[in-house]
Design a protein around this motif. Structure first.
Motif, PDB file in Angstrom:
ATOM      1  N   ALA A  29       0.834  -1.211   0.000  1.00 21.44           N
ATOM      2  CA  ALA A  29       0.000   0.000   0.000  1.00 21.44           C
ATOM      3  C   ALA A  29       0.866   1.256   0.000  1.00 21.44           C
ATOM      4  CB  ALA A  29      -0.934  -0.006   1.208  1.00 21.44           C
ATOM      5  N   VAL A  30       1.905   1.284   0.839  1.00 26.29           N
ATOM      6  CA  VAL A  30       2.767   2.462   0.904  1.00 26.29           C
ATOM      7  C   VAL A  30       3.583   2.606  -0.374  1.00 26.29           C
ATOM      8  CG1 VAL A  30       4.677   3.555   2.142  1.00 26.29           C
ATOM      9  CG2 VAL A  30       2.825   2.480   3.428  1.00 26.29           C
ATOM     10  N   ILE A  31       4.065   1.511  -0.913  1.00 27.96           N
ATOM     11  CA  ILE A  31       4.815   1.569  -2.171  1.00 27.96           C
ATOM     12  C   ILE A  31       3.924   2.091  -3.297  1.00 27.96           C
ATOM     13  CG2 ILE A  31       5.932   0.143  -3.943  1.00 27.96           C
ATOM     14  CD1 ILE A  31       7.140  -1.493  -1.581  1.00 27.96           C
ATOM     15  N   GLN A  32       2.676   1.677  -3.301  1.00 27.80           N
ATOM     16  CA  GLN A  32       1.723   2.196  -4.292  1.00 27.80           C
ATOM     17  C   GLN A  32       1.559   3.705  -4.131  1.00 27.80           C
ATOM     18  OE1 GLN A  32      -2.181   0.341  -4.207  1.00 27.80           O
ATOM     19  NE2 GLN A  32      -3.132   2.174  -5.062  1.00 27.80           N
ATOM     20  N   LEU A  33       1.430   4.170  -2.896  1.00 28.49           N
ATOM     21  CA  LEU A  33       1.300   5.607  -2.644  1.00 28.49           C
ATOM     22  C   LEU A  33       2.551   6.371  -3.070  1.00 28.49           C
ATOM     23  CD1 LEU A  33      -0.475   5.388   0.805  1.00 28.49           C
ATOM     24  CD2 LEU A  33      -1.467   6.331  -1.299  1.00 28.49           C
ATOM     25  N   LEU A  34       3.721   5.790  -2.831  1.00 26.84           N
ATOM     26  CA  LEU A  34       4.969   6.404  -3.301  1.00 26.84           C
ATOM     27  C   LEU A  34       4.952   6.547  -4.821  1.00 26.84           C
ATOM     28  CD1 LEU A  34       7.641   4.660  -1.065  1.00 26.84           C
ATOM     29  CD2 LEU A  34       7.370   7.128  -1.340  1.00 26.84           C
ATOM     30  N   GLY A  35       4.479   5.517  -5.481  1.00 27.57           N
ATOM     31  CA  GLY A  35       4.385   5.557  -6.938  1.00 27.57           C
ATOM     32  C   GLY A  35       3.428   6.616  -7.443  1.00 27.57           C
ATOM     33  N   HIS A  39       3.181  10.438  -3.394  1.00 29.23           N
ATOM     34  CA  HIS A  39       3.194  10.773  -1.967  1.00 29.23           C
ATOM     35  C   HIS A  39       4.608  10.577  -1.439  1.00 29.23           C
ATOM     36  CE1 HIS A  39      -1.254  10.846  -1.573  1.00 29.23           C
ATOM     37  NE2 HIS A  39      -1.164  10.018  -2.608  1.00 29.23           N
ATOM     38  N   ARG A  40       5.068  11.472  -0.553  1.00 30.60           N
ATOM     39  CA  ARG A  40       6.442  11.388  -0.047  1.00 30.60           C
ATOM     40  C   ARG A  40       6.545  11.428   1.467  1.00 30.60           C
ATOM     41  NH1 ARG A  40       8.927  16.305  -1.965  1.00 30.60           N
ATOM     42  NH2 ARG A  40      10.558  15.714  -0.525  1.00 30.60           N
ATOM     43  N   HIS A  41       5.625  12.089   2.114  1.00 33.29           N
ATOM     44  CA  HIS A  41       5.705  12.297   3.563  1.00 33.29           C
ATOM     45  C   HIS A  41       4.595  11.492   4.229  1.00 33.29           C
ATOM     46  CE1 HIS A  41       8.674  15.343   2.773  1.00 33.29           C
ATOM     47  NE2 HIS A  41       7.855  15.862   1.879  1.00 33.29           N
ATOM     48  N   PHE A  42       5.009  10.530   5.073  1.00 31.71           N
ATOM     49  CA  PHE A  42       4.063   9.559   5.613  1.00 31.71           C
ATOM     50  C   PHE A  42       4.004   9.582   7.132  1.00 31.71           C
ATOM     51  CE2 PHE A  42       5.117   7.983   1.471  1.00 31.71           C
ATOM     52  CZ  PHE A  42       3.925   7.462   0.994  1.00 31.71           C
ATOM     53  N   VAL A  43       2.794   9.356   7.626  1.00 33.44           N
ATOM     54  CA  VAL A  43       2.560   9.038   9.022  1.00 33.44           C
ATOM     55  C   VAL A  43       1.971   7.642   9.011  1.00 33.44           C
ATOM     56  CG1 VAL A  43       1.236   9.543  11.107  1.00 33.44           C
ATOM     57  CG2 VAL A  43       2.190  11.423   9.738  1.00 33.44           C
ATOM     58  N   ILE A  68      11.120   5.530   1.098  1.00 36.52           N
ATOM     59  CA  ILE A  68      10.691   6.915   1.320  1.00 36.52           C
ATOM     60  C   ILE A  68      11.899   7.844   1.254  1.00 36.52           C
ATOM     61  CG2 ILE A  68       9.740   8.488   3.056  1.00 36.52           C
ATOM     62  CD1 ILE A  68       7.937   6.081   3.942  1.00 36.52           C
ATOM     63  N   ARG A  69      13.008   7.427   1.820  1.00 38.36           N
ATOM     64  CA  ARG A  69      14.223   8.244   1.793  1.00 38.36           C
ATOM     65  C   ARG A  69      14.697   8.466   0.358  1.00 38.36           C
ATOM     66  NH1 ARG A  69      20.187   7.181   4.322  1.00 38.36           N
ATOM     67  NH2 ARG A  69      20.893   9.303   4.041  1.00 38.36           N
ATOM     68  N   GLU A  70      14.604   7.430  -0.475  1.00 36.02           N
ATOM     69  CA  GLU A  70      14.993   7.568  -1.883  1.00 36.02           C
ATOM     70  C   GLU A  70      14.198   8.667  -2.577  1.00 36.02           C
ATOM     71  OE1 GLU A  70      14.321   3.674  -3.454  1.00 36.02           O
ATOM     72  OE2 GLU A  70      16.110   2.828  -2.511  1.00 36.02           O
ATOM     73  N   PRO A 128       5.629  18.788   6.741  1.00 33.21           N
ATOM     74  CA  PRO A 128       6.891  18.049   6.610  1.00 33.21           C
ATOM     75  C   PRO A 128       8.083  18.984   6.407  1.00 33.21           C
ATOM     76  CG  PRO A 128       5.205  17.118   5.184  1.00 33.21           C
ATOM     77  CD  PRO A 128       4.642  18.393   5.732  1.00 33.21           C
ATOM     78  N   ALA A 129       9.216  18.599   6.995  1.00 33.95           N
ATOM     79  CA  ALA A 129      10.457  19.360   6.827  1.00 33.95           C
ATOM     80  C   ALA A 129      11.068  19.024   5.475  1.00 33.95           C
ATOM     81  CB  ALA A 129      11.436  19.013   7.948  1.00 33.95           C
ATOM     82  N   LEU A 130      11.869  19.911   4.972  1.00 37.72           N
ATOM     83  CA  LEU A 130      12.485  19.698   3.664  1.00 37.72           C
ATOM     84  C   LEU A 130      13.510  18.575   3.665  1.00 37.72           C
ATOM     85  CD1 LEU A 130      12.988  23.379   2.474  1.00 37.72           C
ATOM     86  CD2 LEU A 130      11.213  21.760   1.789  1.00 37.72           C
ATOM     87  N   ASP A 131      14.170  18.327   4.824  1.00 38.01           N
ATOM     88  CA  ASP A 131      15.216  17.308   4.834  1.00 38.01           C
ATOM     89  C   ASP A 131      14.675  15.894   5.024  1.00 38.01           C
ATOM     90  OD1 ASP A 131      14.532  17.598   7.481  1.00 38.01           O
ATOM     91  OD2 ASP A 131      16.574  17.706   8.219  1.00 38.01           O
ATOM     92  N   GLY A 132      13.423  15.724   5.416  1.00 44.74           N
ATOM     93  CA  GLY A 132      12.796  14.416   5.520  1.00 44.74           C
ATOM     94  C   GLY A 132      13.617  13.410   6.287  1.00 44.74           C
ATOM     95  N   LEU A 133      13.979  12.326   5.636  1.00 44.62           N
ATOM     96  CA  LEU A 133      14.754  11.261   6.258  1.00 44.62           C
ATOM     97  C   LEU A 133      16.247  11.387   5.948  1.00 44.62           C
ATOM     98  CD1 LEU A 133      12.395   8.215   5.615  1.00 44.62           C
ATOM     99  CD2 LEU A 133      13.073   9.105   7.836  1.00 44.62           C
TER     100      LEU A 133
END
Length: 134
Positions: A41-47, A50-54, A78-80, A121-126
């Motif tokens: 599900a999360v990989i689908q959302l990344l595709g 979506h980039r910033h997840f809770v 997500i970091r990628e 979300p912050a710009l630096d993320g992970l």
């Protein structure tokens, strides 16, 4: 607007976008039989961009150590994408699973999705993962 991604007899995964965060709410036991559904599900959302997840685990009564590997895999993906990951789980028992897996200091934990999404979300993320980003 909240939408459902996964619904089986064992688990339900729903999403909502709040203040720039994609909140992935998991409802049900997370174990060897269900952790892959969350990953997909999360990989689908990344595709979908979506980039910033809770990752909301507030409705998860049980999770096993298999899920810890899933969280690490998702954090890498997500970091990628230069994204962010926060985890909500108010249960001390649940956080103990992360601590025993050596991941308690690697992620930002919050007691509720409202607390996790109150700031954009912050710009630096992970960028500093696997260490704390606070």
């Amino acid at each position: 607007m909240r939408w459902s991604i996964v619904r089986t007899e064992e688990i339900a995964v729903a999403c909502d976008v709040v203040n720039g965060w994609t909140v992935v709410e998991v409802d049900g036991e997370v174990d060897i039989h269900t952790h892959a559904l969350i990953r997909q599900a999360v990989i689908q959302l990344l595709g979908e961009g979506h980039r910033h997840f809770v990752l909301d685990l507030c409705f998860v009564p049980f999770l096993d150590s298999m899920f810890l590997g899933t969280v690490v895999t998702l954090a890498k993906r997500i970091r990628e994408r230069e994204g962010s990951l926060r985890i909500t789980c108010p249960s001390a028992r649940m956080r103990t699973v992360f601590a025993h897996g050596g991941l308690a200091d690697a992620y930002e934990f919050y007691d509720s999705p409202q607390e996790a999404t109150c700031q954009s979300p912050a710009l630096d993320g992970l960028a500093h993962w696997p260490g704390p980003t606070r």
